[in-house]
Structures are given as structure tokens and as C-alpha cells.
Design a protein around this motif. Structure first.
Motif: not given
Length: 152
Positions: A33, A37, A22-23, A26
Motif C-alpha cells: 500500500q 499511496y 490503496t488496499k 495494492s
């Protein structure tokens, strides 16, 4: 369910690399994030994302021979179709099975080691089923395009 542009970008990224974090997403999508998510969890909950898999090289796992197999049944009443489907899904060699319209009833995607293993599958498994009328095999010579991605 309506997919917006961000959903589509997330899905494209996950289809390319299901292990993306997710990092990373993003950063790529210029969102924090948490929304990324939450969107992924919503897509999973709603069944848009069915699961995550490792894609294997069929040659490196000893199954380099890809065959498409068209199957025509003798009887087409619902109980005969259901019986065929129950039986064919138990065959490890069959990696995909589709009920189709046209001259044949089913299209199978079959992965095996070699022609001898395919012949064994055909004679001892597929043709041994009661309701088989005709089977036509097509052997893949060259894989020109292969993808697991669904176009969005």
C-alpha cells in the motif's frame, strides 16, 4: 514527467473508479500500500491527477439535452477573445468551452433541460454578447460514446 507502467495502471484504475482504495490497488497491482499511496500523492503533486469528481447522469438531474454550439466572433483581437471567454464561463449552461481553429472561433458544449431552455440561453445570454457574429447549433440525437478518461 515520465509515467512508468505502474503509474499508468494506477491512473487507469482511478479513472475507472476514483474511490478505489490503496488496499484494493495494492492487491490488483501486487504492490504494498505504501508505494501505491506515495505514487498517487506524487501524481497529485505534479498535477497529473487534477482532482476527483462525481459523474452525474444528465437526464436524472434534469439536463438531458446536449448541444454543441459553434461561435464565430466579429473581432479577433486578444481583448475581444478574452472578453468573450470571461463572459462565456459565467454561463451555467456551458459545461465546456474550447478556442478552436477552423471556420468558427469557439466550440461550446451546452447542457439544458429542453429546446425552450436552449432558446432562452441562446437569445438572452449567448447572442446578447456584443462580439458575436454567428452561432451554429448542433443537437445531439444519440450519445454513441461518452468517456471522461484520458487514454494513456
Amino acid at each position: 514527467m515520465e509515467l512508468d507502467e505502474i503509474d499508468k495502471q494506477i491512473l487507469e484504475a482511478l479513472q475507472t473508479n476514483a474511490r478505489i482504495t490503496t488496499k484494493e490497488l495494492s492487491y490488483d497491482l501486487k504492490l504494498s500500500q505504501t508505494p501505491i499511496y506515495e505514487r498517487i500523492k506524487r501524481l497529485e503533486r505534479e498535477g497529473v491527477i487534477k482532482g476527483y469528481v462525481a459523474l452525474l447522469d444528465k437526464e436524472k438531474v434534469g439536463k438531458p439535452m446536449l448541444t454543441y454550439c459553434s461561435v464565430q466572433l466579429k473581432e479577433h483581437a486578444k481583448p475581444f477573445l478574452e472578453q468573450f471567454e470571461r463572459e462565456v464561463v459565467t454561463f451555467n449552461e456551458v459545461v465546456e468551452c474550447y478556442y478552436i481553429a477552423g471556420n468558427f472561433d469557439y466550440l461550446l458544449r451546452v447542457l439544458v433541460k429542453d429546446i425552450a431552455q436552449y432558446q432562452n440561453f441562446l437569445v438572452n445570454k449567448l447572442a446578447a454578447l456584443e462580439n458575436i457574429q454567428n452561432v451554429q447549433s448542433m443537437f445531439v440525437m444519440t450519445e454513441v460514446k461518452w468517456s471522461t478518461s484520458t487514454p494513456l
